[in-house]
Design a protein around this motif. Structure first.
Motif, short mmCIF file in Angstrom:
data_model
loop_
_atom_site.label_atom_id
_atom_site.label_comp_id
_atom_site.label_asym_id
_atom_site.label_seq_id
_atom_site.Cartn_x
_atom_site.Cartn_y
_atom_site.Cartn_z
N PHE A 13 4.51 1.76 -7.93
CA PHE A 13 2.95 2.39 -7.33
C PHE A 13 2.77 2.21 -9.31
O PHE A 13 2.90 2.20 -10.44
CB PHE A 13 3.10 4.04 -7.54
N PRO A 14 0.98 1.91 -9.12
CA PRO A 14 -0.16 1.58 -10.75
C PRO A 14 -0.23 3.15 -10.97
O PRO A 14 -1.14 3.12 -10.99
CB PRO A 14 -0.62 0.44 -9.90
N LEU A 15 0.07 3.71 -12.35
CA LEU A 15 -0.53 5.01 -13.18
C LEU A 15 -1.42 5.10 -13.66
O LEU A 15 -2.13 5.78 -13.69
CB LEU A 15 0.89 5.52 -14.13
N SER A 16 -1.61 3.54 -13.83
CA SER A 16 -4.04 3.51 -13.72
C SER A 16 -4.27 3.79 -12.68
O SER A 16 -5.45 3.72 -13.00
CB SER A 16 -3.60 1.78 -14.82
N SER A 17 -4.00 3.51 -11.52
CA SER A 17 -4.84 4.31 -10.95
C SER A 17 -5.56 5.03 -10.77
O SER A 17 -5.04 6.08 -11.41
CB SER A 17 -3.69 3.75 -9.34
N ASP A 18 -6.46 5.15 -9.88
CA ASP A 18 -7.37 6.79 -9.80
C ASP A 18 -6.75 7.11 -8.76
O ASP A 18 -7.03 8.65 -9.43
CB ASP A 18 -8.60 6.49 -9.44
N ASP A 19 -6.47 6.96 -7.82
CA ASP A 19 -5.73 7.70 -7.45
C ASP A 19 -3.82 7.90 -7.12
O ASP A 19 -3.48 7.28 -7.92
CB ASP A 19 -5.50 7.27 -5.27
N LYS A 20 -4.57 9.12 -7.41
CA LYS A 20 -2.62 10.31 -8.43
C LYS A 20 -1.87 10.79 -7.07
O LYS A 20 -0.72 11.60 -7.50
CB LYS A 20 -2.84 11.15 -9.16
N GLN A 21 -1.74 9.81 -6.07
CA GLN A 21 -1.18 10.48 -4.99
C GLN A 21 0.25 9.28 -3.98
O GLN A 21 -0.92 7.87 -4.62
CB GLN A 21 -1.64 10.57 -3.80
N VAL A 22 1.08 9.20 -4.26
CA VAL A 22 1.84 8.25 -3.20
C VAL A 22 2.70 8.65 -2.08
O VAL A 22 2.39 9.78 -2.40
CB VAL A 22 3.64 7.50 -4.27
N PHE A 23 2.22 7.54 -1.41
CA PHE A 23 2.47 8.41 0.24
C PHE A 23 3.92 7.48 0.81
O PHE A 23 3.44 6.13 0.86
CB PHE A 23 0.82 8.36 0.93
N ILE A 24 4.63 8.10 0.63
CA ILE A 24 5.75 6.93 1.56
C ILE A 24 6.14 7.61 2.76
O ILE A 24 6.48 8.83 3.52
CB ILE A 24 7.44 7.26 0.83
N ASN A 25 6.01 6.22 4.06
CA ASN A 25 5.76 6.13 5.38
C ASN A 25 7.02 6.59 6.11
O ASN A 25 8.30 6.06 5.34
CB ASN A 25 5.28 5.79 5.81
N CYS A 26 7.19 7.87 6.77
CA CYS A 26 8.73 7.72 8.00
C CYS A 26 8.08 8.43 9.17
O CYS A 26 7.51 9.58 8.93
CB CYS A 26 9.29 8.13 7.60
N LYS A 27 8.39 7.95 10.17
CA LYS A 27 8.53 8.14 11.63
C LYS A 27 9.47 8.13 12.15
O LYS A 27 9.40 7.40 12.19
CB LYS A 27 7.30 7.69 11.78
#
Length: 394
Positions: A32-46
């Motif tokens: 995940f790039p910390l320079s990204s404007d989006d400050k959320q990481v979504f990790i999928n699992c179903k």
């Protein structure tokens, strides 16, 4: 007092609907790039199960959102808010559990990329220069590009400029006054479709001028390269100095395969759908007005087969005191090894009435305590595959 037969049928029907957890989607490695404007990481699992499953672990420790404000669960998926490069990187695993048992997902490594300031590069006109990309840790296919002076489009490659898709570095064979400026490396993960930009690298020109010299091959392919059947292989070759021409040939005297693709301006030879007859010694020749230079390497055919199941597990219902033998089979090159889990915990080779022999699990004189979720894991150097099944004891 006996129950009415209608109630017995209803209870039996509900018991049939209830089952242990089964994954329908598992997490994947991510950078995940910390320079990204989006400050959320979504990790999928179903996972599906009745009653419903779920919780998560990081580096073997259970995640508790009520105690850790950065973490939250969204329909079983994991959301990391305002992640920190040190605190929130690690190996994540999704655990699906209910009253019937537990299964674990494959492990997913999460890392974060941060930007560091770059030093100024000072060169003479006519000199060659190599600008290092220094990409963050990554997984899956990566595409490298460079941005010049913050312009919208990416820097175009030609006979004078080359971007290695193996290292990400930018090579300029002969610097001109128009090359002075700021260079930024852009890394795109083709699997997650996320991008991260490096800090700019300033390039400034000195007053003195560089003389001409014979080509120096700076980008070369390995001396020995093992290529798997059916894959596509790309050989990179680029030389510094007064702009040289690049040509390719087979050093063993055989003609180049007719299916090859050569990009003369950027020095890349591609061989799609690699076959045994494509193996051999390949040579790249760089030539300019001052001389010539060559680099060669041998392509060797490597018979590799992706790991996959040929026989997997099925949910089973057994009576007390009976014996069970489960078998799972997987093939791949390199040859896989096997391990077994019960409710997410490793079963040793001989554990009481449980006996594990490679892809076979035997349970003698079954008791009610044997009920639960079982998983067979096949793994080799290229990865791992999981198979799961529920054992019900009546």
């Amino acid at each position: 007092m006996s129950l009415p037969w209608e109630l017995l049928i209803l209870l039996s029907f509900k018991a049939c609907l209830a089952h242990g957890p089964v994954f329908t989607q598992e997490p994947s490695d991510i950078v995940f790039p910390l320079s990204s404007d989006d400050k959320q990481v979504f990790i999928n699992c179903k996972a599906k199960g009745n009653p419903p499953p779920h919780y998560w672990k990081v580096d073997g420790r259970e995640i508790k959102p009520e105690l850790e404000s950065h973490y939250s669960f969204v329909e079983g998926n994991l959301l990391i808010n305002n992640p920190h490069v040190i605190n929130h990187g690690g190996v994540y695993q999704c655990i699906a559990t209910n009253t019937f048992g537990t299964v674990v997902s494959r492990e997913a490594k999460v890392q974060f990329a941060s930007r560091k300031a770059r030093n100024t590069v000072s060169v003479r006109e006519g000199q060659a220069v190599v600008l290092l990309c220094g990409p963050p840790p990554h997984y899956g296919e990566i595409k490298y590009s460079w941005v010049f002076n913050g312009q919208r489009g990416f820097l175009q490659q030609d006979a004078r400029r080359f971007i290695s898709q193996r290292t990400g570095n930018l090579y300029i064979a002969k610097v001109e006054p128009s090359d002075q400026g700021n260079y930024t490396c852009a890394v795109r993960n083709m699997m997650t479709n996320t991008s991260v930009l490096s800090s700019p690298t300033p390039v400034v020109l000195r007053r003195d001028v560089m003389g001409e010299y014979e080509p120096k091959i700076e980008v070369r392919f390995p001396e020995t390269l093992h290529v798997s059947k059916g894959s596509s292989v790309k050989l990179e070759c680029f030389a510094l100095g007064p702009v040289p021409s690049i040509s390719w040939r087979r050093a063993d005297g055989n003609p180049l395969p007719g299916k090859i693709k050569i990009n003369h301006s950027s020095g890349v030879l591609e061989i799609p759908y690699f076959r045994p007859e494509d193996a051999g010694v390949y040579e790249c020749v760089a030539q300019n007005s001052r001389g010539r230079n060559a680099a060669r390497g041998q392509l060797m055919f490597y018979d590799v087969e992706h790991l996959h199941w040929t026989h997997t597990l099925k949910d089973t219902q057994m009576a007390i005191d009976t014996n069970l033998q489960w078998e799972c089979k997987a093939i791949g090159k390199p040859r896989p090894t096997f391990r077994w889990l019960k409710n997410g915990q490793l079963l040793t080779s001989q554990q009481g009435r449980h006996y594990v022999d490679s892809g076979t699990l035997s349970i003698s004189r079954i008791t009610l305590s044997d009920a639960g979720m079982y998983q067979c894991v096949a793994e080799n150097d290229l990865g791992a595959v999981y198979a799961s099944a529920e054992l019900k004891v009546v």
